[in-house]
Structures are given as C-alpha cells and as structure tokens.
Design a protein around this motif. Structure first.
Motif, PDB file in Angstrom:
ATOM      1  N   GLU A  16       2.672   7.932   5.944  1.00 47.12           N
ATOM      2  CA  GLU A  16       1.797   8.983   6.145  1.00 47.12           C
ATOM      3  C   GLU A  16       0.964   9.176   4.809  1.00 47.12           C
ATOM      4  OE1 GLU A  16       3.146  13.268   7.271  1.00 47.12           O
ATOM      5  OE2 GLU A  16       3.197  13.484   5.334  1.00 47.12           O
ATOM      6  N   ALA A  17      -0.252   9.305   4.735  1.00 48.93           N
ATOM      7  CA  ALA A  17      -0.994   9.393   3.650  1.00 48.93           C
ATOM      8  C   ALA A  17      -1.501  10.958   3.576  1.00 48.93           C
ATOM      9  CB  ALA A  17      -2.433   8.466   3.823  1.00 48.93           C
ATOM     10  N   SER A  18      -1.434  11.183   2.217  1.00 51.85           N
ATOM     11  CA  SER A  18      -1.885  12.661   1.924  1.00 51.85           C
ATOM     12  C   SER A  18      -2.676  12.697   0.606  1.00 51.85           C
ATOM     13  CB  SER A  18      -0.818  13.492   1.699  1.00 51.85           C
ATOM     14  OG  SER A  18       0.184  12.839   0.728  1.00 51.85           O
ATOM     15  N   ASP A  19      -3.631  13.547   0.606  1.00 53.55           N
ATOM     16  CA  ASP A  19      -4.658  13.687  -0.486  1.00 53.55           C
ATOM     17  C   ASP A  19      -4.133  14.720  -1.581  1.00 53.55           C
ATOM     18  OD1 ASP A  19      -5.190  16.279   0.525  1.00 53.55           O
ATOM     19  OD2 ASP A  19      -7.240  15.646   0.862  1.00 53.55           O
ATOM     20  N   THR A  20      -4.632  14.988  -2.592  1.00 55.63           N
ATOM     21  CA  THR A  20      -4.046  15.934  -3.501  1.00 55.63           C
ATOM     22  C   THR A  20      -4.172  17.479  -2.997  1.00 55.63           C
ATOM     23  OG1 THR A  20      -6.260  15.981  -4.663  1.00 55.63           O
ATOM     24  CG2 THR A  20      -4.699  14.692  -5.405  1.00 55.63           C
ATOM     25  N   ASN A  21      -4.880  17.736  -1.936  1.00 57.47           N
ATOM     26  CA  ASN A  21      -4.935  19.138  -1.400  1.00 57.47           C
ATOM     27  C   ASN A  21      -4.033  19.270  -0.336  1.00 57.47           C
ATOM     28  OD1 ASN A  21      -7.295  19.888  -2.718  1.00 57.47           O
ATOM     29  ND2 ASN A  21      -8.528  18.776  -1.823  1.00 57.47           N
ATOM     30  N   GLY A  22      -3.063  18.109  -0.135  1.00 55.42           N
ATOM     31  CA  GLY A  22      -1.938  18.380   0.938  1.00 55.42           C
ATOM     32  C   GLY A  22      -2.565  18.096   2.394  1.00 55.42           C
ATOM     33  N   HIS A  23      -3.766  17.572   2.645  1.00 55.80           N
ATOM     34  CA  HIS A  23      -4.021  17.181   3.805  1.00 55.80           C
ATOM     35  C   HIS A  23      -3.533  15.726   4.291  1.00 55.80           C
ATOM     36  CE1 HIS A  23      -7.472  19.593   2.401  1.00 55.80           C
ATOM     37  NE2 HIS A  23      -7.121  20.332   3.434  1.00 55.80           N
ATOM     38  N   SER A  24      -3.218  15.615   5.268  1.00 58.16           N
ATOM     39  CA  SER A  24      -2.510  14.356   5.691  1.00 58.16           C
ATOM     40  C   SER A  24      -2.894  13.620   6.869  1.00 58.16           C
ATOM     41  CB  SER A  24      -0.848  14.473   5.750  1.00 58.16           C
ATOM     42  OG  SER A  24      -0.773  15.448   6.848  1.00 58.16           O
ATOM     43  N   LEU A  25      -2.505  12.378   7.179  1.00 57.36           N
ATOM     44  CA  LEU A  25      -2.743  11.557   8.348  1.00 57.36           C
ATOM     45  C   LEU A  25      -1.724  10.493   8.394  1.00 57.36           C
ATOM     46  CD1 LEU A  25      -5.229  10.384   9.982  1.00 57.36           C
ATOM     47  CD2 LEU A  25      -5.731   8.790   8.197  1.00 57.36           C
ATOM     48  N   ARG A  26      -1.218  10.402   9.489  1.00 61.59           N
ATOM     49  CA  ARG A  26      -0.264   9.302   9.932  1.00 61.59           C
ATOM     50  C   ARG A  26      -0.813   8.193  10.571  1.00 61.59           C
ATOM     51  NH1 ARG A  26       5.573  10.761  11.635  1.00 61.59           N
ATOM     52  NH2 ARG A  26       6.322   8.560  12.305  1.00 61.59           N
ATOM     53  N   MET A  27      -0.425   6.996  10.028  1.00 63.91           N
ATOM     54  CA  MET A  27      -0.760   5.687  10.442  1.00 63.91           C
ATOM     55  C   MET A  27       0.519   4.829  10.781  1.00 63.91           C
ATOM     56  SD  MET A  27      -3.245   4.732   7.380  1.00 63.91           S
ATOM     57  CE  MET A  27      -2.320   5.265   5.997  1.00 63.91           C
ATOM     58  N   ASP A  28       0.195   4.032  11.810  1.00 61.98           N
ATOM     59  CA  ASP A  28       1.027   3.053  12.444  1.00 61.98           C
ATOM     60  C   ASP A  28       0.300   1.875  12.824  1.00 61.98           C
ATOM     61  OD1 ASP A  28       3.680   2.097  13.121  1.00 61.98           O
ATOM     62  OD2 ASP A  28       4.019   3.558  14.609  1.00 61.98           O
ATOM     63  N   ALA A  29       1.509   0.746  13.049  1.00 63.78           N
ATOM     64  CA  ALA A  29       0.943  -0.305  13.453  1.00 63.78           C
ATOM     65  C   ALA A  29       0.956  -0.396  15.051  1.00 63.78           C
ATOM     66  CB  ALA A  29       1.742  -1.740  12.734  1.00 63.78           C
ATOM     67  N   ALA A  30       0.384  -1.396  15.566  1.00 71.36           N
ATOM     68  CA  ALA A  30       0.364  -1.448  17.299  1.00 71.36           C
ATOM     69  C   ALA A  30       1.713  -2.104  17.493  1.00 71.36           C
ATOM     70  CB  ALA A  30      -0.558  -2.409  17.326  1.00 71.36           C
ATOM     71  N   GLU A  31       2.307  -1.242  19.001  1.00 70.67           N
ATOM     72  CA  GLU A  31       3.444  -1.778  19.269  1.00 70.67           C
ATOM     73  C   GLU A  31       3.755  -3.411  19.375  1.00 70.67           C
ATOM     74  OE1 GLU A  31       4.499   0.636  22.613  1.00 70.67           O
ATOM     75  OE2 GLU A  31       3.828   2.390  21.617  1.00 70.67           O
ATOM     76  N   ALA A  32       2.682  -4.085  19.488  1.00 71.31           N
ATOM     77  CA  ALA A  32       2.735  -5.411  19.721  1.00 71.31           C
ATOM     78  C   ALA A  32       3.278  -6.208  18.557  1.00 71.31           C
ATOM     79  CB  ALA A  32       1.286  -5.960  20.131  1.00 71.31           C
ATOM     80  N   ILE A  33       3.187  -5.483  17.281  1.00 72.84           N
ATOM     81  CA  ILE A  33       3.491  -6.367  16.046  1.00 72.84           C
ATOM     82  C   ILE A  33       4.619  -5.223  15.634  1.00 72.84           C
ATOM     83  CG2 ILE A  33       1.362  -7.376  15.598  1.00 72.84           C
ATOM     84  CD1 ILE A  33       1.169  -5.220  13.375  1.00 72.84           C
ATOM     85  N   GLY A  34       5.361  -4.312  16.218  1.00 77.79           N
ATOM     86  CA  GLY A  34       6.402  -3.834  15.701  1.00 77.79           C
ATOM     87  C   GLY A  34       6.522  -2.540  15.322  1.00 77.79           C
ATOM     88  N   GLY A  35       5.083  -1.883  15.733  1.00 75.71           N
ATOM     89  CA  GLY A  35       4.859  -0.401  15.356  1.00 75.71           C
ATOM     90  C   GLY A  35       5.410   0.385  16.320  1.00 75.71           C
ATOM     91  N   HIS A  36       5.440   1.678  16.335  1.00 73.26           N
ATOM     92  CA  HIS A  36       5.712   2.471  17.313  1.00 73.26           C
ATOM     93  C   HIS A  36       4.458   3.217  17.852  1.00 73.26           C
ATOM     94  CE1 HIS A  36       9.908   1.952  16.151  1.00 73.26           C
ATOM     95  NE2 HIS A  36       9.711   2.106  15.271  1.00 73.26           N
ATOM     96  N   GLY A  37       3.214   2.899  17.276  1.00 69.58           N
ATOM     97  CA  GLY A  37       2.149   3.560  18.134  1.00 69.58           C
ATOM     98  C   GLY A  37       2.067   5.025  17.708  1.00 69.58           C
ATOM     99  N   SER A  38       2.936   5.396  16.736  1.00 65.39           N
ATOM    100  CA  SER A  38       3.013   7.090  16.375  1.00 65.39           C
ATOM    101  C   SER A  38       1.859   7.421  15.526  1.00 65.39           C
ATOM    102  CB  SER A  38       4.298   7.197  15.561  1.00 65.39           C
ATOM    103  OG  SER A  38       4.544   6.610  14.364  1.00 65.39           O
ATOM    104  N   GLY A  39       0.972   6.576  15.268  1.00 66.79           N
ATOM    105  CA  GLY A  39      -0.337   7.184  14.222  1.00 66.79           C
ATOM    106  C   GLY A  39      -1.350   6.333  14.446  1.00 66.79           C
ATOM    107  N   ILE A  40      -2.398   6.653  13.771  1.00 66.76           N
ATOM    108  CA  ILE A  40      -3.678   6.091  13.734  1.00 66.76           C
ATOM    109  C   ILE A  40      -3.637   4.652  13.062  1.00 66.76           C
ATOM    110  CG2 ILE A  40      -6.146   6.035  13.383  1.00 66.76           C
ATOM    111  CD1 ILE A  40      -5.476   9.214  13.084  1.00 66.76           C
ATOM    112  N   ARG A  41      -4.235   3.542  13.751  1.00 65.17           N
ATOM    113  CA  ARG A  41      -4.189   2.237  13.067  1.00 65.17           C
ATOM    114  C   ARG A  41      -5.040   2.501  11.930  1.00 65.17           C
ATOM    115  NH1 ARG A  41      -4.260  -1.863  17.547  1.00 65.17           N
ATOM    116  NH2 ARG A  41      -4.253  -3.377  15.899  1.00 65.17           N
TER     117      ARG A  41
END
Length: 139
Positions: A16-41
């Motif tokens: 999870e990436a967040s800025d100093t204003n508290g806005h956040s974005l979830r990122m994840d790897a592709a399932e093909a390489i072991g991620g869970h696909g639970s966020g934006i690449r």
C-alpha cells in the motif's frame, strides 16, 4: 519534495502506497509471479498517472475557455516492450470522450497542449522512448 510511504500488506507482494495527505493506492504483482492480484500493477499506475495528469490539464484549459463539460472520460491503452528487462512502455493510446457543450476543436487543442507541453507524466514517458497518441470525441 514529494514523499510517498509504501508498506507491504500481505505475505507475498501486495503493498500500500500513501501520500502525506493520507490518500492510498494498493499495488500487487500478477498471480503468475506469486502475487494475489489484489491491487494495481505498478506499471499500470504510470498509465493512471498519465490519465490523471493529462485530465487535470485538459479540464483546466477547457474551464478557462468556458466549455460546459457534462462528462469526461478516457481510456488509456498501453503496450510494453517485449523480451526486455526492464520492459518499458513503448506505445500509449488515449481515447478522450466529452459530453456537453464542448467545441471539438477546443477539446482537441486542449488535449494536444496537455500531452505535448504541460503533462509531466507524458514528458517522462516520451523521454523513455514511448510514443503517445490520442483521439478526441464529443458526444
């Protein structure tokens, strides 16, 4: 200086990436390489940044021209290099769609100004060798 905080949020690659204003974005790897696909690449966030940067410029320009925008959408398609590491974006196409009392010529010029002059994300991509094309429609 911008500050972004990134923390791992699962036992694989989700972050999870967040800025100093508290806005956040979830990122994840592709399932093909072991991620869970639970966020934006992560590379997709660059295309989102391009759309956001360009969109803000375009809306600002058209508001100054007193265009009456009822809706504004875009679809950003990107193609990455193949067989290379790192695999950079090599071509991006954006379809801009407006509805309302929007002059097509003004919309086209606003898009060109943004992507060719003002948008820092577009300039960053072009510097890395990416071509950016776009189409504009007013409904």
């Amino acid at each position: 200086m911008a500050t972004i905080h990134i923390k791992r949020v699962d036992d694989a690659y989700a972050m999870e990436a967040s800025d100093t204003n508290g806005h956040s974005l979830r990122m994840d790897a592709a399932e093909a390489i072991g991620g869970h696909g639970s966020g934006i690449r992560p590379m997709q966030t660059i295309l989102m940044g391009l759309g956001g940067c360009g969109g803000i410029d375009i809306l600002s320009i058209l508001k100054k021209q007193r265009q009456e925008i009822d809706s504004f959408e875009m679809v950003v398609n990107g193609e990455r290099e193949t067989g290379k590491e790192p695999a950079l974006w090599k071509h991006v196409h954006i379809q801009f769609s407006f509805s309302g009392k929007v002059d097509l010529d003004k919309a086209q010029k606003a898009c060109a100004l943004s992507l060719e002059k003002y948008c820092s994300v577009a300039a960053t991509l072009r510097t890395a060798g990416c071509s950016i094309e776009w189409d504009v429609e007013v409904k």
